[in-house]
Write a protein that holds these residues in place. Structure first.
Motif, short mmCIF file in Angstrom:
data_model
loop_
_atom_site.label_atom_id
_atom_site.label_comp_id
_atom_site.label_asym_id
_atom_site.label_seq_id
_atom_site.Cartn_x
_atom_site.Cartn_y
_atom_site.Cartn_z
N GLN A 144 0.81 -1.22 0.00
CA GLN A 144 0.00 0.00 0.00
C GLN A 144 0.85 1.27 0.00
O GLN A 144 0.52 2.24 -0.68
CB GLN A 144 -0.96 0.01 1.20
N GLU A 145 1.97 1.26 0.72
CA GLU A 145 2.81 2.48 0.77
C GLU A 145 3.40 2.80 -0.60
O GLU A 145 3.57 3.97 -0.96
CB GLU A 145 3.91 2.38 1.84
N MET A 146 3.68 1.77 -1.39
CA MET A 146 4.18 2.00 -2.75
C MET A 146 3.06 2.50 -3.67
O MET A 146 3.27 3.37 -4.51
CB MET A 146 4.79 0.72 -3.34
N ILE A 147 1.87 1.94 -3.49
CA ILE A 147 0.72 2.39 -4.28
C ILE A 147 0.43 3.86 -3.99
O ILE A 147 0.19 4.66 -4.90
CB ILE A 147 -0.51 1.50 -4.00
N ASP A 148 0.48 4.23 -2.71
CA ASP A 148 0.23 5.63 -2.33
C ASP A 148 1.31 6.57 -2.86
O ASP A 148 1.06 7.75 -3.05
CB ASP A 148 0.13 5.76 -0.81
N ALA A 149 2.50 6.05 -3.11
CA ALA A 149 3.61 6.89 -3.60
C ALA A 149 3.51 7.19 -5.10
O ALA A 149 4.23 8.05 -5.60
CB ALA A 149 4.95 6.20 -3.31
N LEU A 150 2.62 6.49 -5.81
CA LEU A 150 2.46 6.76 -7.25
C LEU A 150 1.97 8.19 -7.47
O LEU A 150 1.25 8.74 -6.63
CB LEU A 150 1.47 5.76 -7.87
N PRO A 151 2.33 8.81 -8.59
CA PRO A 151 1.93 10.21 -8.86
C PRO A 151 0.48 10.32 -9.34
O PRO A 151 0.21 10.68 -10.49
CB PRO A 151 2.93 10.63 -9.95
N TRP A 152 -0.47 10.03 -8.47
CA TRP A 152 -1.88 9.99 -8.84
C TRP A 152 -2.39 11.32 -9.37
O TRP A 152 -3.18 11.36 -10.28
CB TRP A 152 -2.73 9.54 -7.65
N LEU A 176 3.26 3.87 -18.61
CA LEU A 176 3.20 2.55 -17.98
C LEU A 176 4.59 1.97 -17.80
O LEU A 176 4.94 1.51 -16.71
CB LEU A 176 2.33 1.60 -18.82
N ASN A 177 5.39 1.98 -18.85
CA ASN A 177 6.76 1.44 -18.76
C ASN A 177 7.59 2.17 -17.72
O ASN A 177 8.38 1.56 -16.99
CB ASN A 177 7.45 1.49 -20.12
N TYR A 178 7.41 3.47 -17.62
CA TYR A 178 8.13 4.26 -16.62
C TYR A 178 7.76 3.80 -15.21
O TYR A 178 8.64 3.57 -14.38
CB TYR A 178 7.82 5.75 -16.80
N TYR A 179 6.44 3.64 -14.94
CA TYR A 179 5.99 3.22 -13.60
C TYR A 179 6.41 1.78 -13.30
O TYR A 179 6.77 1.46 -12.16
CB TYR A 179 4.48 3.38 -13.46
N VAL A 180 6.40 0.92 -14.29
CA VAL A 180 6.85 -0.47 -14.09
C VAL A 180 8.32 -0.49 -13.68
O VAL A 180 8.72 -1.22 -12.77
CB VAL A 180 6.60 -1.32 -15.36
N ASP A 181 9.15 0.34 -14.34
CA ASP A 181 10.58 0.41 -14.01
C ASP A 181 10.83 1.07 -12.66
O ASP A 181 11.66 0.63 -11.88
CB ASP A 181 11.35 1.18 -15.09
N LYS A 182 10.11 2.14 -12.38
CA LYS A 182 10.34 2.92 -11.16
C LYS A 182 9.78 2.24 -9.91
O LYS A 182 10.28 2.45 -8.82
CB LYS A 182 9.74 4.32 -11.32
N TYR A 183 8.73 1.43 -10.06
CA TYR A 183 8.08 0.78 -8.93
C TYR A 183 8.06 -0.74 -9.14
O TYR A 183 7.00 -1.34 -9.35
CB TYR A 183 6.65 1.30 -8.75
N PRO A 184 9.22 -1.41 -9.06
CA PRO A 184 9.27 -2.85 -9.34
C PRO A 184 8.52 -3.71 -8.32
O PRO A 184 8.22 -4.86 -8.60
CB PRO A 184 10.77 -3.16 -9.33
N GLN A 185 8.21 -3.15 -7.15
CA GLN A 185 7.47 -3.92 -6.14
C GLN A 185 5.99 -4.05 -6.48
O GLN A 185 5.27 -4.84 -5.89
CB GLN A 185 7.58 -3.25 -4.76
N LEU A 186 5.54 -3.25 -7.45
CA LEU A 186 4.12 -3.27 -7.83
C LEU A 186 3.90 -4.13 -9.07
O LEU A 186 4.77 -4.23 -9.92
CB LEU A 186 3.62 -1.84 -8.10
N THR A 187 2.72 -4.70 -9.16
CA THR A 187 2.31 -5.48 -10.33
C THR A 187 1.26 -4.67 -11.07
O THR A 187 0.31 -4.16 -10.47
CB THR A 187 1.71 -6.83 -9.90
N PHE A 188 1.43 -4.53 -12.39
CA PHE A 188 0.50 -3.81 -13.25
C PHE A 188 -0.14 -4.83 -14.19
O PHE A 188 0.45 -5.20 -15.20
CB PHE A 188 1.24 -2.73 -14.04
N ARG A 189 -1.36 -5.29 -13.84
CA ARG A 189 -2.03 -6.32 -14.63
C ARG A 189 -3.07 -5.69 -15.55
O ARG A 189 -3.76 -4.76 -15.17
CB ARG A 189 -2.79 -7.30 -13.72
N GLU A 190 -3.18 -6.27 -16.77
CA GLU A 190 -4.21 -5.81 -17.69
C GLU A 190 -5.58 -6.13 -17.16
O GLU A 190 -5.79 -7.18 -16.57
CB GLU A 190 -4.04 -6.49 -19.06
#
Length: 192
Positions: A144-152, A176-190
Protein backbone atom coordinates in the motif's frame (compact mmCIF):
# COMPACT_ATOMS: atom_id res chain seq x y z
CA UNK A 1 -20.29 -25.91 -6.93
CA UNK A 2 -23.29 -24.01 -5.63
CA UNK A 3 -26.87 -25.31 -5.45
CA UNK A 4 -29.35 -22.76 -6.79
CA UNK A 5 -33.15 -22.87 -6.70
CA UNK A 6 -34.69 -21.88 -10.03
CA UNK A 7 -38.11 -20.45 -9.12
CA UNK A 8 -39.70 -19.85 -12.56
CA UNK A 9 -37.73 -20.96 -15.60
CA UNK A 10 -39.16 -19.70 -18.90
CA UNK A 11 -39.03 -21.18 -22.39
CA UNK A 12 -38.82 -18.65 -25.23
CA UNK A 13 -39.99 -18.98 -28.80
CA UNK A 14 -40.26 -15.80 -30.90
CA UNK A 15 -42.35 -13.42 -28.77
CA UNK A 16 -43.94 -16.21 -26.72
CA UNK A 17 -42.77 -17.32 -23.32
CA UNK A 18 -44.07 -19.92 -20.91
CA UNK A 19 -43.10 -21.27 -17.49
CA UNK A 20 -41.64 -24.77 -17.89
CA UNK A 21 -40.84 -27.78 -15.74
CA UNK A 22 -38.32 -29.47 -18.08
CA UNK A 23 -35.83 -28.23 -20.66
CA UNK A 24 -33.92 -30.17 -23.30
CA UNK A 25 -30.81 -29.54 -25.41
CA UNK A 26 -31.55 -26.79 -27.93
CA UNK A 27 -34.27 -25.13 -25.85
CA UNK A 28 -33.81 -21.44 -25.20
CA UNK A 29 -34.73 -20.73 -21.62
CA UNK A 30 -34.60 -17.76 -19.29
CA UNK A 31 -33.70 -18.05 -15.63
CA UNK A 32 -34.67 -14.87 -13.75
CA UNK A 33 -32.03 -14.30 -11.10
CA UNK A 34 -30.37 -10.96 -10.44
CA UNK A 35 -27.61 -12.05 -8.10
CA UNK A 36 -26.24 -15.43 -9.07
CA UNK A 37 -25.77 -15.42 -12.85
CA UNK A 38 -23.48 -13.54 -15.18
CA UNK A 39 -22.75 -13.90 -18.88
CA UNK A 40 -20.53 -16.94 -19.40
CA UNK A 41 -21.70 -18.87 -16.33
CA UNK A 42 -22.25 -22.62 -16.68
CA UNK A 43 -25.16 -24.46 -15.05
CA UNK A 44 -25.17 -28.24 -14.70
CA UNK A 45 -27.23 -30.82 -12.86
CA UNK A 46 -24.45 -33.40 -12.88
CA UNK A 47 -20.72 -33.17 -12.45
CA UNK A 48 -19.48 -29.53 -12.27
CA UNK A 49 -17.59 -28.23 -15.30
CA UNK A 50 -16.73 -24.89 -16.89
CA UNK A 51 -16.48 -23.76 -20.48
CA UNK A 52 -13.53 -21.64 -21.52
CA UNK A 53 -14.15 -18.00 -20.59
CA UNK A 54 -15.60 -15.60 -23.15
CA UNK A 55 -12.69 -13.39 -24.24
CA UNK A 56 -12.81 -9.76 -23.18
CA UNK A 57 -10.46 -7.11 -24.40
CA UNK A 58 -8.75 -4.39 -22.41
CA UNK A 59 -10.49 -1.02 -22.75
CA UNK A 60 -8.74 1.77 -24.65
CA UNK A 61 -11.27 4.61 -24.40
CA UNK A 62 -12.47 6.25 -21.20
CA UNK A 63 -15.09 8.90 -20.44
CA UNK A 64 -16.98 10.26 -17.46
CA UNK A 65 -20.68 9.60 -17.88
CA UNK A 66 -22.87 12.39 -16.53
CA UNK A 67 -26.55 11.85 -15.78
CA UNK A 68 -28.29 15.01 -17.00
CA UNK A 69 -31.41 14.50 -14.84
CA UNK A 70 -30.56 13.73 -11.21
CA UNK A 71 -34.20 12.74 -10.55
CA UNK A 72 -33.53 9.67 -12.72
CA UNK A 73 -30.46 8.53 -10.80
CA UNK A 74 -32.03 5.19 -9.90
CA UNK A 75 -32.75 4.37 -13.57
CA UNK A 76 -29.28 5.61 -14.52
CA UNK A 77 -27.56 3.28 -12.05
CA UNK A 78 -29.79 0.34 -12.98
CA UNK A 79 -29.03 0.85 -16.68
CA UNK A 80 -25.28 1.06 -16.06
CA UNK A 81 -25.37 -2.12 -14.00
CA UNK A 82 -27.32 -3.96 -16.71
CA UNK A 83 -24.98 -2.82 -19.50
CA UNK A 84 -21.91 -3.77 -17.48
CA UNK A 85 -23.40 -7.20 -16.72
CA UNK A 86 -23.96 -7.72 -20.45
CA UNK A 87 -20.30 -6.91 -21.12
CA UNK A 88 -21.07 -3.76 -23.15
CA UNK A 89 -18.56 -1.77 -21.12
CA UNK A 90 -16.84 -1.59 -17.76
CA UNK A 91 -17.72 0.93 -15.07
CA UNK A 92 -14.98 2.44 -12.93
CA UNK A 93 -15.31 4.85 -10.01
CA UNK A 94 -12.65 7.44 -9.23
CA UNK A 95 -11.59 7.04 -5.61
CA UNK A 96 -10.18 10.55 -5.10
CA UNK A 97 -13.02 12.53 -6.74
CA UNK A 98 -15.49 14.70 -4.88
CA UNK A 99 -18.27 13.87 -7.37
CA UNK A 100 -18.89 10.21 -8.07
CA UNK A 101 -19.68 10.24 -11.78
CA UNK A 102 -18.79 6.84 -13.19
CA UNK A 103 -15.98 6.44 -15.67
CA UNK A 104 -16.99 4.20 -18.54
CA UNK A 105 -14.28 2.05 -20.14
CA UNK A 106 -14.80 0.63 -23.64
CA UNK A 107 -12.78 -1.01 -26.40
CA UNK A 108 -14.15 1.15 -29.25
CA UNK A 109 -15.76 4.59 -29.31
CA UNK A 110 -18.92 3.25 -30.99
CA UNK A 111 -19.70 1.51 -27.70
CA UNK A 112 -20.18 4.96 -26.11
CA UNK A 113 -22.93 5.78 -28.61
CA UNK A 114 -24.62 2.39 -28.17
CA UNK A 115 -24.49 2.76 -24.38
CA UNK A 116 -26.01 6.25 -24.46
CA UNK A 117 -28.71 5.18 -26.93
CA UNK A 118 -29.68 2.22 -24.76
CA UNK A 119 -29.75 4.31 -21.59
CA UNK A 120 -32.06 6.75 -23.35
CA UNK A 121 -34.38 4.22 -25.02
CA UNK A 122 -34.54 1.54 -22.30
CA UNK A 123 -34.19 3.63 -19.12
CA UNK A 124 -35.33 7.09 -20.30
CA UNK A 125 -32.05 8.64 -19.10
CA UNK A 126 -30.23 11.45 -20.91
CA UNK A 127 -26.44 11.46 -20.47
CA UNK A 128 -23.37 13.41 -21.52
CA UNK A 129 -19.89 12.00 -22.07
CA UNK A 130 -16.75 13.83 -21.00
CA UNK A 131 -13.92 12.04 -22.81
CA UNK A 132 -10.71 11.45 -20.88
CA UNK A 133 -7.22 11.60 -22.45
CA UNK A 134 -6.21 8.22 -20.98
CA UNK A 135 -5.89 5.24 -23.32
CA UNK A 136 -4.89 2.33 -21.11
CA UNK A 137 -5.53 0.97 -17.66
CA UNK A 138 -3.94 -1.51 -15.31
CA UNK A 139 -4.95 -3.23 -12.08
CA UNK A 140 -2.27 -2.36 -9.54
CA UNK A 141 -1.29 -4.73 -6.74
CA UNK A 142 1.45 -4.51 -4.16
CA UNK A 143 2.40 -2.81 -0.89
CA UNK A 144 0.00 0.00 0.00
CA UNK A 145 2.81 2.48 0.77
CA UNK A 146 4.18 2.00 -2.75
CA UNK A 147 0.72 2.39 -4.28
CA UNK A 148 0.23 5.63 -2.33
CA UNK A 149 3.61 6.89 -3.60
CA UNK A 150 2.46 6.76 -7.25
CA UNK A 151 1.93 10.21 -8.86
CA UNK A 152 -1.88 9.99 -8.84
CA UNK A 153 -2.53 13.70 -9.21
CA UNK A 154 -0.51 14.08 -12.41
CA UNK A 155 -0.84 11.54 -15.18
CA UNK A 156 -2.87 8.77 -13.51
CA UNK A 157 -6.41 8.48 -12.23
CA UNK A 158 -7.05 6.12 -9.30
CA UNK A 159 -10.27 4.13 -9.78
CA UNK A 160 -11.89 0.93 -8.60
CA UNK A 161 -13.76 -1.58 -10.71
CA UNK A 162 -16.87 -3.70 -10.03
CA UNK A 163 -14.76 -6.25 -8.10
CA UNK A 164 -13.03 -3.67 -5.89
CA UNK A 165 -9.70 -3.84 -7.74
CA UNK A 166 -7.54 -0.73 -7.79
CA UNK A 167 -7.37 0.35 -11.45
CA UNK A 168 -5.05 3.09 -12.71
CA UNK A 169 -5.90 4.98 -15.91
CA UNK A 170 -2.78 6.12 -17.76
CA UNK A 171 -2.05 8.33 -20.75
CA UNK A 172 0.40 6.15 -22.65
CA UNK A 173 2.47 2.99 -22.84
CA UNK A 174 5.49 5.20 -22.16
CA UNK A 175 3.97 6.18 -18.78
CA UNK A 176 3.20 2.55 -17.98
CA UNK A 177 6.76 1.44 -18.76
CA UNK A 178 8.13 4.26 -16.62
CA UNK A 179 5.99 3.22 -13.60
CA UNK A 180 6.85 -0.47 -14.09
CA UNK A 181 10.58 0.41 -14.01
CA UNK A 182 10.34 2.92 -11.16
CA UNK A 183 8.08 0.78 -8.93
CA UNK A 184 9.27 -2.85 -9.34
CA UNK A 185 7.47 -3.92 -6.14
CA UNK A 186 4.12 -3.27 -7.83
CA UNK A 187 2.31 -5.48 -10.33
CA UNK A 188 0.50 -3.81 -13.25
CA UNK A 189 -2.03 -6.32 -14.63
CA UNK A 190 -4.21 -5.81 -17.69
CA UNK A 191 -7.89 -5.43 -16.94
CA UNK A 192 -9.99 -8.02 -18.79
Amino acid sequence: GKTIRLPRPYKFFAEEREVIEDAYPGDIIGLPNKRDFQIGDTISAGRPFNFQAIPRFAPEHFARLVNLDISKQKQFLKGLQQLETEGAMQVLHETDAQRREPIVAVVGVLQFEVMQARLESEYNVQTRLNNLPHNLCRIIEGPQEMIDALPWQYSMIRTTDHYGNLVALMNSVHDLNYYVDKYPQLTFREIR
